[in-house]
Each structure stands twice: as C-alpha cells, then as structure tokens.
Scaffold this motif. Structure first.
Motif, PDB file in Angstrom:
ATOM      1  N   LYS A 260      -1.138   1.624   6.305  1.00 10.58           N
ATOM      2  CA  LYS A 260      -2.275   1.310   5.440  1.00 10.58           C
ATOM      3  C   LYS A 260      -2.533   2.307   4.118  1.00 10.58           C
ATOM      4  O   LYS A 260      -2.764   1.739   3.295  1.00 10.58           O
ATOM      5  CB  LYS A 260      -3.668   1.409   6.193  1.00 10.58           C
TER       6      LYS A 260
ATOM      7  N   TYR B 126      -3.644  -8.639   6.529  1.00 14.90           N
ATOM      8  CA  TYR B 126      -2.737  -7.990   7.640  1.00 14.90           C
ATOM      9  C   TYR B 126      -3.216  -8.394   8.971  1.00 14.90           C
ATOM     10  O   TYR B 126      -4.359  -7.725   9.049  1.00 14.90           O
ATOM     11  CB  TYR B 126      -2.437  -6.713   7.189  1.00 14.90           C
TER      12      TYR B 126
ATOM     13  N   ASP C  86      -2.454   0.941   0.644  1.00 12.66           N
ATOM     14  CA  ASP C  86      -3.707   1.274  -0.087  1.00 12.66           C
ATOM     15  C   ASP C  86      -3.150   1.813  -1.643  1.00 12.66           C
ATOM     16  O   ASP C  86      -3.933   1.586  -2.644  1.00 12.66           O
ATOM     17  CB  ASP C  86      -4.687   2.265   0.541  1.00 12.66           C
TER      18      ASP C  86
ATOM     19  N   GLU D  64      -0.243   2.888  12.440  1.00 15.68           N
ATOM     20  CA  GLU D  64      -0.950   1.994  11.614  1.00 15.68           C
ATOM     21  C   GLU D  64      -1.839   2.428  10.220  1.00 15.68           C
ATOM     22  O   GLU D  64      -1.545   1.973   9.236  1.00 15.68           O
ATOM     23  CB  GLU D  64      -1.937   0.966  12.331  1.00 15.68           C
ATOM     24  N   GLU D  65      -2.041   3.522  10.598  1.00 19.34           N
ATOM     25  CA  GLU D  65      -2.634   4.489   9.347  1.00 19.34           C
ATOM     26  C   GLU D  65      -1.722   4.519   8.443  1.00 19.34           C
ATOM     27  O   GLU D  65      -2.082   4.525   7.204  1.00 19.34           O
ATOM     28  CB  GLU D  65      -3.440   5.792   9.867  1.00 19.34           C
TER      29      GLU D  65
END
Ligand SMILES: [Zn+2]
Length: 275
Positions: free
Chosen positions: A195, A232, A199, A191-192
């Motif tokens: 993101k 999300y 971002d 998930e990081e």
C-alpha cells in the motif's frame, strides 16, 4: 512513504499526472537524476535499496545454487520440454523457485543484520517502532524489485516463460506470510508495504485507476454506466494465487531431479500432485 518513515518528502522534478505506474517506474529507473534530490535527502532509505538489490541478486543466485542451469543442460530437461506449453510451465516453475528462495534469503539476511547489528543499539522504548519500520523497508524494497523487473521485461518474455508479474508478486507475499508465521512475526506489514508503494505512485499520478497495474488495482469494478474503476481486492489476490497451482504440481516432478544438481541452499519440499 516519507511520512511513514519520518523522512523528508521531496517531489520529483517532473509532472507524472495521469501516467501509468510502469511508465512512471521506467522513467525513474532510467533517469535517476529525476529523484537524486529525494535520494540524497533520505539516507535512511538505504534499507529499501539494499533489500531491492539483495532480492534481485538472490533470485539469480538461486538459479545457480539450485542447479537450474545444470538441469537445463542435462538429458533430464528434454522430458519437461516436449511441447511449447510444457517448456513454458517448466520455465515458470523454475522462476517461481528462484523467487521463493530470493524472498526467504533477503528477509532472513536483512533480519539477521537488524537483530545483530542495529537492534542492540536502539533505546528500549523505540525497539518496537523501529523493528516494524525496518521490516517494512525490506518489504518496500522487494515490492519495488518486482516493479523494477516488470519495467525491464520485454513483451516476448512475459508471461509465457516468466510467471505473469502479478502472480509472482502474489507468490512472494504468500511465501513471506509463511516465513513470518513460522517465526512468530506479525505479518500485517506485508500488505502495508504494498500500500505504501502504491500510495506513492497514486500521489504521483493522481488516482489509483490511472496506474493500470495489478499491484495497485487487481480487480476492475463496474458501477452503473460509468467507466470501470480499479480496486485492490482479496478476490483478485486469490484468482492470481490460483495460477500458482500448476507450477506447484510441476515442482513435484522437478524436485527430485534438481536435488541431484543442488549446489547450495535448500529446495522447498513438494506439496502437490505431479504434473
Ligand atoms: Zn529468473
């Protein structure tokens, strides 16, 4: 992303305020001079580019090694293409197989290169930090590969013959979570990675709602009278995952036939009722 990887942040030479994610991606793919300065400043991101390339090659390799091409030329293929709907489901299932194989191969290959070639040279006190950083870089590469393929896809091929791109992305995350679990790896970085990529696009465009892409916001939330806002959420993730069920069921029927044509690699075992 530059902060997370401790590299130099270089802004692109063009203003992307208010633009959609895919429009920004297409611009950067076809005009590499816009980001050349950033690429030159960040040699450390080689892992990201290597992983992106590896994923795309492994996907195409899986079509060959798993016998998809031989199957398409065989008499068996007719049974799976009786109607338009049937041939679309078969085509999407083959794509899902190639994607699943590409995720596993890319992750395993990069992990082996890291464990054998890089990790032994890292000072003990930095092993944990740099291991997490490298894994995150492979994942950023695979996430960018999905956006790259999405940018190249024509209107006519998506989503009828190819799985909808967000469904493909969700499938890749599910496969990777399973691979991570089986190897005892902490999978928070899955998930990081999403993101971090999102971002970066938010930074370029100004707001997540500008991006109009499900990798950035998979649910539209209505609050009062105003315009719906993109978010999300796990609900959006699970509703995309539900689209995978029919492909899983078609896979049960394709598996024994592809096993006859297998040239290399390994087919995922069937797990659902046949369709
Ligand atoms: Zn393919």
């Amino acid at each position: 992303m530059a902060k997370r990887f401790r590299t130099e942040s270089v802004e692109p030479t063009k203003d992307y305020s208010g633009m959609y994610l895919l429009d920004i991606a297409k611009d950067l793919i076809f005009h590499e001079e816009l980001v050349r300065e950033s690429i030159e400043a960040n040699g450390v991101t080689t892992n990201v580019f290597f992983s992106l390339l590896c994923y795309v090659i492994c996907h195409e390799y899986a079509h060959i090694a798993h016998g998809h091409l031989d199957f398409r030329l065989s008499n068996d293929f007719r049974e799976f293409t009786a109607t338009q709907q049937d041939s679309e489901l078969t085509a999407r299932t083959l794509e899902m197989d190639a994607d699943a194989s590409a995720v596993t191969l890319t992750f395993t290959l990069l992990e082996q290169i890291f464990l054998a070639g890089i990790k032994p040279r890292i000072p003990a006190e930095r092993v944990e930090e740099l291991t997490a950083q490298c894994r995150l870089q492979y994942l950023v590469g695979i996430t960018l590969a999905h956006i790259f393929l999405d940018s190249l896809a024509g209107k006519d091929t998506v989503p009828r013959y190819h799985p909808m791109t967000y469904v493909r992305f969700v499938a890749f995350q599910i496969v990777l979570l399973k691979v991570g679990e089986s190897q005892g790896i902490d999978t928070d970085f899955v998930e990081e990675a999403r993101k971090l990529v999102v971002d970066t696009f938010v930074h370029l465009s100004g707001d997540v709602s500008n991006l109009h892409h499900p990798i950035a916001a998979n649910t539209m939330v209505h609050e009062g009278e105003g315009e719906p806002v993109g978010e999300y959420t796990s609900l959006g993730f699970h509703s995309a995952a539900a689209h995978l069920e029919d492909c899983g069921r078609r896979w049960t029927r394709l598996y024994p036939i592809l096993a006859k044509f297998l040239r290399g690699g390994r087919l995922a075992p069937p797990y659902a009722d046949p369709l």
